[in-house]
Scaffold this active site. Structure first.
Site, mmCIF file in Angstrom:
data_model
loop_
_atom_site.group_PDB
_atom_site.id
_atom_site.type_symbol
_atom_site.label_atom_id
_atom_site.label_comp_id
_atom_site.label_asym_id
_atom_site.label_seq_id
_atom_site.Cartn_x
_atom_site.Cartn_y
_atom_site.Cartn_z
ATOM 1 N N LYS A 175 0.854 -1.194 0.000
ATOM 2 C CA LYS A 175 0.000 0.000 0.000
ATOM 3 C C LYS A 175 0.888 1.242 0.000
ATOM 4 C CE LYS A 175 -1.601 2.858 2.866
ATOM 5 N NZ LYS A 175 -1.529 4.106 2.086
ATOM 6 N N SER A 228 6.111 7.647 9.640
ATOM 7 C CA SER A 228 6.315 8.423 10.871
ATOM 8 C C SER A 228 6.353 7.523 12.103
ATOM 9 C CB SER A 228 5.172 9.433 11.012
ATOM 10 O OG SER A 228 3.946 8.730 11.103
ATOM 11 N N GLY A 232 4.150 4.264 13.072
ATOM 12 C CA GLY A 232 4.964 3.094 13.414
ATOM 13 C C GLY A 232 4.543 2.481 14.749
ATOM 14 N N GLU A 249 11.095 1.587 9.506
ATOM 15 C CA GLU A 249 12.047 2.684 9.366
ATOM 16 C C GLU A 249 11.269 3.973 9.550
ATOM 17 O OE1 GLU A 249 15.180 2.714 9.233
ATOM 18 O OE2 GLU A 249 15.562 0.602 8.841
ATOM 19 N N CYS A 283 14.209 11.584 5.380
ATOM 20 C CA CYS A 283 14.324 11.164 6.784
ATOM 21 C C CYS A 283 15.759 11.312 7.268
ATOM 22 C CB CYS A 283 13.841 9.736 6.944
ATOM 23 S SG CYS A 283 14.556 8.644 5.731
ATOM 24 N N GLU A 382 10.743 16.123 14.654
ATOM 25 C CA GLU A 382 11.046 16.104 13.220
ATOM 26 C C GLU A 382 10.175 17.127 12.487
ATOM 27 O OE1 GLU A 382 9.953 12.630 10.890
ATOM 28 O OE2 GLU A 382 11.963 12.623 10.035
HETATM 29 P P1 NAD Z 1 2.916 8.369 7.700
HETATM 30 O O1 NAD Z 1 3.331 7.559 8.860
HETATM 31 O O2 NAD Z 1 1.839 9.356 7.890
HETATM 32 O O3 NAD Z 1 2.401 7.410 6.525
HETATM 33 C C1 NAD Z 1 3.206 6.394 6.011
HETATM 34 C C2 NAD Z 1 2.310 5.317 5.404
HETATM 35 O O4 NAD Z 1 1.565 4.673 6.448
HETATM 36 C C3 NAD Z 1 1.280 5.842 4.406
HETATM 37 O O5 NAD Z 1 1.156 4.908 3.358
HETATM 38 C C4 NAD Z 1 0.002 5.879 5.239
HETATM 39 O O6 NAD Z 1 -1.192 5.776 4.489
HETATM 40 C C5 NAD Z 1 0.189 4.648 6.098
HETATM 41 N N1 NAD Z 1 -0.601 4.651 7.337
HETATM 42 C C6 NAD Z 1 -1.035 5.715 8.056
HETATM 43 N N2 NAD Z 1 -1.707 5.289 9.165
HETATM 44 C C7 NAD Z 1 -1.677 3.938 9.143
HETATM 45 C C8 NAD Z 1 -2.182 2.921 10.006
HETATM 46 N N3 NAD Z 1 -2.840 3.220 11.128
HETATM 47 N N4 NAD Z 1 -1.977 1.635 9.672
HETATM 48 C C9 NAD Z 1 -1.292 1.307 8.554
HETATM 49 N N5 NAD Z 1 -0.799 2.216 7.678
HETATM 50 C C10 NAD Z 1 -0.974 3.528 7.970
HETATM 51 O O7 NAD Z 1 4.234 9.026 7.120
HETATM 52 P P2 NAD Z 1 4.373 9.974 5.851
HETATM 53 O O8 NAD Z 1 3.857 11.306 6.258
HETATM 54 O O9 NAD Z 1 3.839 9.352 4.621
HETATM 55 O O10 NAD Z 1 5.971 10.003 5.676
HETATM 56 C C11 NAD Z 1 6.778 10.861 6.365
HETATM 57 C C12 NAD Z 1 7.479 10.150 7.504
HETATM 58 O O11 NAD Z 1 8.198 9.023 7.022
HETATM 59 C C13 NAD Z 1 8.511 11.005 8.183
HETATM 60 O O12 NAD Z 1 8.385 10.894 9.581
HETATM 61 C C14 NAD Z 1 9.845 10.421 7.730
HETATM 62 O O13 NAD Z 1 10.918 10.616 8.588
HETATM 63 C C15 NAD Z 1 9.516 8.998 7.561
HETATM 64 N N6 NAD Z 1 10.446 8.348 6.617
HETATM 65 C C16 NAD Z 1 11.388 7.489 7.113
HETATM 66 C C17 NAD Z 1 12.286 6.873 6.268
HETATM 67 C C18 NAD Z 1 13.304 5.922 6.801
HETATM 68 O O14 NAD Z 1 13.708 5.030 6.078
HETATM 69 N N7 NAD Z 1 13.732 6.041 8.050
HETATM 70 C C19 NAD Z 1 12.222 7.109 4.898
HETATM 71 C C20 NAD Z 1 11.266 7.983 4.422
HETATM 72 C C21 NAD Z 1 10.348 8.582 5.299
#
Ligand code: NAD
Length: 480
Positions: A175, A228, A232, A249, A283, A382
């Site tokens: 997804k 995020s 997570g 991650e 990130c 962040e």
């Molecule tokens: P997010 O956590 O809002 O969403 C990430 C994904 O999770 C999306 O596909 C979203 O639809 C899904 N999601 C949201 N709620 C969920 C739930 N309850 N159950 C299952 N899936 C769910 O993050 P974002 O805003 O898309 O991305 C930005 C974040 O990602 C930042 O915090 C960034 O640091 C992190 N990031 C980390 C890395 C790494 O490898 N460490 C790489 C890229 C981004």
């Protein structure tokens, strides 16, 4: 403006559509609707997981050559289409075309790398302590993986999750992020065009609820998540509660330490690149720049001059160096952190303003905030935007202590010409990746990637480390 794409899910080898309810917008020009799609229902997720389960026995038993050939073909198609895919990515996510095309090529290289890894899965034979007995280990595919990806690397992250899963004989239900589904959809279409058997790779589009249905599905054996900390925590709790494998991650608050003895111009360039390129939406972005007192004032000024000179503009415009934030919420978050930093005593040296350009988009000027303290929110939370905060320290020891403050530990950098301090930092900074005289962001595609502490959870991703999460070890003792 270009055409609006209508996206589908990919379930059991077929494109499955519904009534489009959700749109992804071009953040450089919000009049441009990039794509429309229907959000997957629980029935869609169930069908995708069932298809992946059905496809698993044949795919895991297939010759590694079959899996290698598929990945190699995917790589070649991505590389052939890099320009079109790069433009789509820039249009949908907002990074500049050179950055977007670079990311597309990274995805191609990842598939190429794992085409080789598919042939290298191996076990060990050990001398048994008991006479006449042979002890050996196999690495086996695990089963069905759920993969949930964020918007900031909309093709590279899907690639670095899908490629190892498929290479080692697993099947996938992915997804992608709701802000960038068109880029991920293009990847799914390529995987099918390259000849993936029905059900081996499935993609369902939607928001968090769709991701939740995958994570909580009893027939999903493992979950790989990038996003995020907040999400997570939910995903980790759900996966661990039902004893599924889980790898996550998450974010960083990455420090870049600059010592008095550093190559000054190189250090400024490292800070500029790490803080602002990719609109700071990495990130691994350098968000805390920790500078020793002897060069601090000169460094702040030099960084501010360079940041102010960056050309902010539409991602598809060749002159742009920094694109927009991905959406309104992210832009507002960036601007509000600038306000918070100033209210807490930071000095805004340049930028931090919303910009009105010729196209309606989510633009802001890169912000440099000096004279901050580690305890301020700007240095603990962040931001995920083009915002750099600077902290003055008296010496290396204080710099290291501040670099290690907080609960995150993804990437950490140091600029110095001292071998002594570089070596000490490499060994003592609490981060999963350390960069010496390099920006905190920018990594190779064939090398393990990930953090420590609350930045990452579970096995490492990418490179030679990926085999750990996407295979399981079986130990066999035999006597004959
Ligand atoms: P997010 O956590 O809002 O969403 C990430 C994904 O999770 C999306 O596909 C979203 O639809 C899904 N999601 C949201 N709620 C969920 C739930 N309850 N159950 C299952 N899936 C769910 O993050 P974002 O805003 O898309 O991305 C930005 C974040 O990602 C930042 O915090 C960034 O640091 C992190 N990031 C980390 C890395 C790494 O490898 N460490 C790489 C890229 C981004």
């Amino acid at each position: 403006m270009t055409e609006t794409l209508t996206l589908t899910h990919f379930i059991d080898g077929k494109a499955v559509s519904g009534t489009p309810s959700t749109e992804s917008l071009n953040p450089s020009d919000t009049r441009d609707v990039v794509a429309r799609f229907a959000e997957a229902t629980t029935d869609d997720v169930n069908a995708a997981v069932a298809a992946a389960r059905k496809a698993f026995p044949a795919w895991s038993a297939a010759s590694p050559e079959v899996r290698s050939d598929l990945l190699d073909k995917v790589s070649n198609i991505i590389a052939d289409r890099r320009e079109a895919l790069g433009k789509l990515l820039a249009r949908e996510e907002g990074k500049t075309v050179p950055e977007a095309t670079g990311e597309v090529m990274r995805a191609a290289r990842i598939f190429k790398y794992f085409a080789g890894e598919a042939l290298r899965r191996h076990g060990l034979t050990l001398d048994s302590t008991r006479p006449g007995i042979e002890a050996s280990t196999y690495r086996e595919a695990v089963g069905v993986y759920g993969q949930i990806t964020p918007w900031n690397f909309p093709i590279a992250i899907p690639a670095w999750k899908a490629a190892p899963a498929l290479a080692f004989g697993n099947t996938v239900v992915m997804k992608p992020a709701e802000d960038t589904p068109a880029t991920a959809h293009a990847l799914a279409a390529i995987i099918h065009e390259a000849g993936a058997p029905a059900g081996v790779f499935n993609m369902v589009l939607g928001r968090g609820a769709t991701g939740g249905a995958i994570v909580n599905h009893a027939d999903v054996d493992g979950v790989s998540f990038t996003g995020s900390q907040k999400t997570g925590a939910i995903i980790g709790a759900a996966a661990v509660a039902r004893q599924a494998r889980v790898q996550m991650e998450m974010g960083g608050k990455n420090p870049l330490v600059v010592l008095d003895d550093a190559d000054f111009d190189r250090a400024v360039q490292c800070a500029l690149d790490g803080a602002f390129f990719g609109t700071g939406q990495r990130c691994t972005a350098s968000s805390r720049i920790i500078v020793t007192a002897g060069i601090y004032d000169r460094f702040v000024e030099a960084l501010a001059v360079k940041a102010a000179a960056l050309k902010v503009g539409p991602a598809l415009d060749a002159a742009s160096q920094v694109g927009p934030a991905v959406n309104e919420r992210q832009l507002n978050q960036n601007l509000s952190y600038v306000d918070i930093a100033v209210k807490e005593g930071g000095r805004l040296v340049t930028g931090g303003q919303r910009l009105t350009l010729n196209t309606p988009g989510f633009y802001m000027s890169p912000a440099v905030i000096a004279d901050t303290q580690q305890t301020m929110r700007i240095n603990c939370e962040e931001v995920f935007g083009p915002v750099a905060s600077l902290i003055r320290v008296k010496d290396y020891d204080e710099a290291l202590a501040i670099a290690n403050a907080g609960g995150l530990g993804l990437s950490a950098g140091i600029c110095t010409n001292s071998l002594k301090y570089a070596r000490h930092y490499q060994h003592n900074v609490r981060a999963g990746m350390v960069m010496v005289n390099l920006p905190t962001a920018g990594v190779d595609y064939h090398v393990p990637f990930g953090g420590t502490r609350r930045s990452s959870y579970g096995a490492r991703e990418q490179g030679f480390a990926a085999v750990e999460f996407y295979t399981q070890i079986k130990t066999v003792y035999s006597w004959s």
